[in-house]
Design a protein around this motif. Structure first.
Motif, short mmCIF file in Angstrom:
data_model
loop_
_atom_site.label_atom_id
_atom_site.label_comp_id
_atom_site.label_asym_id
_atom_site.label_seq_id
_atom_site.Cartn_x
_atom_site.Cartn_y
_atom_site.Cartn_z
N SER A 109 29.67 28.47 45.98
CA SER A 109 30.05 27.96 44.67
C SER A 109 30.01 26.44 44.68
CB SER A 109 31.45 28.45 44.31
OG SER A 109 32.43 27.76 45.08
N THR A 114 29.98 32.77 46.83
CA THR A 114 29.51 33.49 45.64
C THR A 114 29.05 34.88 46.04
OG1 THR A 114 27.27 32.60 45.90
CG2 THR A 114 28.78 31.36 44.50
N ASP A 137 35.31 39.49 42.72
CA ASP A 137 35.52 38.76 41.46
C ASP A 137 37.03 38.62 41.26
OD1 ASP A 137 35.17 37.51 39.06
OD2 ASP A 137 34.74 39.34 37.93
N ASP A 183 37.18 28.70 40.31
CA ASP A 183 36.34 29.63 39.56
C ASP A 183 36.53 31.08 39.98
OD1 ASP A 183 35.26 27.52 38.14
OD2 ASP A 183 33.51 27.31 39.45
N ASN A 243 36.38 32.32 43.30
CA ASN A 243 35.64 32.73 44.49
C ASN A 243 36.50 32.59 45.75
OD1 ASN A 243 32.88 32.97 43.21
ND2 ASN A 243 33.32 30.83 42.75
#
Length: 673
Positions: A240, A246, A250, A272, A274
């Motif tokens: 990320s 990534t 989730d 975000d 991750n």
């Protein structure tokens, strides 16, 4: 020649079996000074063996040498993970010992060498008077708080782990001996050619890979670096923007870093959402000054008029030009971090790194100390001065950093003195009557025992006034005294972390409180910290994390806020607080240490100390260690940074799996759990 005896004891662990070249099993007694080789024949493909040399008839004297050397021959198809530990005092084994860790390739013969750090030389020693109070001198003397007596080595323990070997294969171990030059003879000073240093802060005499010989080489480096800056602008593929993973789970995104336990393992979670494991480095872009005044002859003529000099920054100015060197260095540092896979700027880094908005970073708050008796590096959490220092320092930092998602978290203080036992509370009792911590302690004792008469009865004492209370119980009151001091220590610690936590919530809402960077692990203190810190940080200077433990009340993630393995093979004398034998050993140790941490479910990151190696002439406290990812002339150490790149590329898959071998180790041995 006097006769010396030792016993070699072979302990068989994890279904491993060892066979000796000589008849018999278990122990062997050898007399005299003859070199002896011992052969271990494996009966299992995976296991551990421990070989202990106990010197019964007289301690082993290696005082004329710098290192303990042990030859080993790996006749197996497995890489061996070998731990060496030597001691000179059985009562205080950690403080009077040395250690090393080595990875022996299949079929390789290797001489393992572990540094024997000594006590500091006296202030009037000619080395100190002429060169300064350095940690390490040019003839093999390095001081350390963990100092073995090389003249009185009582035991050497060798632990060997292997995996996927073939039964019947052989490991051969030679008898320990001394190696490496060591001198404290003042006559050695006459061999030094002054000035010791060149214009770049390097030793004038000698050569090594990466040494700079003229300013043109630095300017040529700048042109090469410009290519890296233009081509490496973001974290590698699969990462990320923050350096997280990534394509993984989730998770909930909050806009700030947080922590979460997933499938039994703690993680940072990036803003975000991750998974994030913090692979960082301290002191990014920072430079320390080395004192010139009083040591002018050491330095070239051009530096003798200044009280001190900062070689790293001076070299950057030569490399990139006086006008734009700092901005160019920030761009280069970011490119290097992305290229090597580092994702966190640790403590004491230059402020420009935090301002880029391109890499996660940490802050460190240094509160005002209120010494308690002989304990100097401590805060009195009951004092207004401590609270006021937080209220003075934190608002200014918060104005710049509280709103950014790139802030991984905030440390408050570093390596406070949290001694074991009753030392801290005993010192509080010796303080003046108006010391806030002592006032709180007296109130605690009065509340528990009712009044002074009740305290005297409980402690078997005869204090006439509360001002007389001292840590001196009678023989019939020692148990109650110990309980009282333990209980107040827990209150003291809880108060400290409560005050810090409230300040974090006030000034940095939503951000992580990363603790106080422990280097002493008093269980009362770490337990209290676990009730208030989001993450417990610790500076762990050890070769392995296998035996690391920390007492907690609440299950929390742990962050290694400092570690390193130093070498003296690029123009410095000192090897660091934890040492490597050479560049290869340093890279192996980095890979193994991070692998250890990734396997442990509580660790969520590790930060190397430091970005730049220290000057050979020492910083203000005398540290002069070869511990950098880059040298004073801003050249990366290729073997070490290749190991960083290897670790960073594999760390997320490694963390999510159930590995036993170290990253980068091929057929390496597991650390049995």
């Amino acid at each position: 020649m006097s006769e010396r005896f030792f016993t070699a004891i072979f302990l068989l662990i994890c279904s491993a079996c060892a066979g000796l070249a000589a008849p018999g099993m278990g122990s062997m007694k050898v007399t005299g000074e003859a070199e002896t080789s011992f052969r271990l024949r494996l009966e299992k493909a995976t296991g551990r063996a421990v070989v202990i040399f106990d010197y019964e008839g007289g301690a082993l004297d290696l005082s004329k040498f710098r290192d303990i050397a042990i030859p080993i021959q790996n006749g197996t198809v497995s890489e061996l993970d070998v731990h060496v530990h030597a001691l000179s005092d059985r009562k205080v084994q950690w403080l009077r010992s040395t250690s090393g860790r080595f990875f022996v390739r299949p079929g390789e013969s290797l001489e393992m060498t572990a540094l024997m750090a000594r006590h500091a030389l006296p202030a009037d020693h000619p080395y100190v008077k002429r060169l300064g109070n350095l940690y390490a001198f040019p003839w093999g003397h390095q001081r350390h708080w963990r100092a073995i007596d090389p003249s009185a080595i009582l035991q050497i323990r060798i632990q060997i782990d292997w995996s996927d070997a073939a039964p019947g294969q052989i490991i051969a171990i030679g008898s320990p001996r001394g190696a490496g030059d060591f001198r404290t003879d003042p006559a050695a000073l006459a061999t030094l050619e002054m000035p010791l240093l060149d214009l770049f802060g390097q030793l004038r005499i000698g050569d090594w890979p990466g040494k700079v010989h003229d300013a043109g080489e630095l300017r040529a480096d700048a042109a090469i670096d410009a290519d890296l800056v233009s081509t490496v602008t973001t974290p590698r593929e699969g990462r990320s923007r923050y350096g997280g993973m990534t394509g993984g789970p989730d998770l909930r995104a909050t806009g700030f870093f947080r922590v979460e336990k997933l499938d039994g393992k703690w993680w940072f979670v990036d803003p975000d959402g991750n998974l994030f494991w913090s692979l960082g480095v301290n002191c990014v872009g920072s430079a320390t000054e080395t004192k010139v005044t009083g040591r002018e002859e050491i330095f070239p003529q051009e530096h003798r008029s200044a009280p001190s000099v900062s070689h790293y920054w001076d070299n950057l100015k030569v490399k990139s030009g006086e006008q734009n060197w700092r901005a160019r260095q920030v761009d280069l540092t970011l490119a290097r971090m992305f290229d090597w896979g580092l994702n966190t700027v640790g403590a004491w880094s230059i402020s420009e790194m935090a301002e880029t908005g391109r890499v996660p970073y940490t802050l460190i708050v240094h509160t005002d100390m209120q010494p308690l008796g002989r304990i100097k590096k401590i805060a009195d959490p009951f004092s207004e001065a401590f609270q006021n220092s937080l209220d003075r320092i934190m608002p200014e930092l918060a104005a710049k950093h509280a709103g950014t998602p790139w802030l991984l978290g905030v440390f408050v203080d570093n390596e406070l003195d949290w001694p074991g036992g009753h030392e801290l509370v005993s010192e509080i009792l010796r303080c003046s009557a108006d010391t806030p911590a002592r006032v709180a302690l007296v109130a605690f004792l009065q509340n528990r025992h009712g009044n002074l008469e009740g305290l005297n009865e409980a402690w078997n004492t005869s204090f006439k006034d509360v001002a007389d209370i001292r840590p001196s119980p009678g023989p019939l009151g020692e148990k109650t005294f110990a309980t009282d001091l333990d209980d107040f220590l827990a209150i003291f610690a809880d108060r400290y972390f409560t005050v810090c936590r409230k300040a974090m919530k006030k000034y940095f809402p939503g951000h992580l409180y990363l603790g106080c960077r422990f280097h002493q692990f008093n269980p009362f203190i770490t337990a209290a910290a676990s009730r208030h810190c989001d993450v417990l940080s610790a500076n762990i200077y050890q070769h392995s994390l296998e035996e690391f433990r920390m007492k907690t009340d609440q299950d929390r993630p742990w962050l290694i806020s400092e570690f390193h393995f130093g070498t003296p093979d690029h123009g410095v004398w000192g090897v660091g607080l934890t040492w490597a034998a050479n560049a290869r050993n340093q890279a192996d140790l980095y890979e193994a240490y991070i692998s250890d941490a990734l396997r442990q479910p509580n660790f969520v990151g590790a930060h190397w100390f430091a970005w730049t190696s220290q000057t050979v002439t020492g910083r203000s406290d005398g540290e002069n260690f070869g511990i950098g990812l880059v040298t004073l002339v801003d050249r990366p150490l290729p073997t070490l940074t290749a190991a960083v790149r290897e670790v960073s590329a594999k760390m997320y898959d490694y963390r999510l799996g159930t590995p036993v071998r170290r990253i980068g180790g091929g057929e390496s041995s597991p650390s049995p759990r």
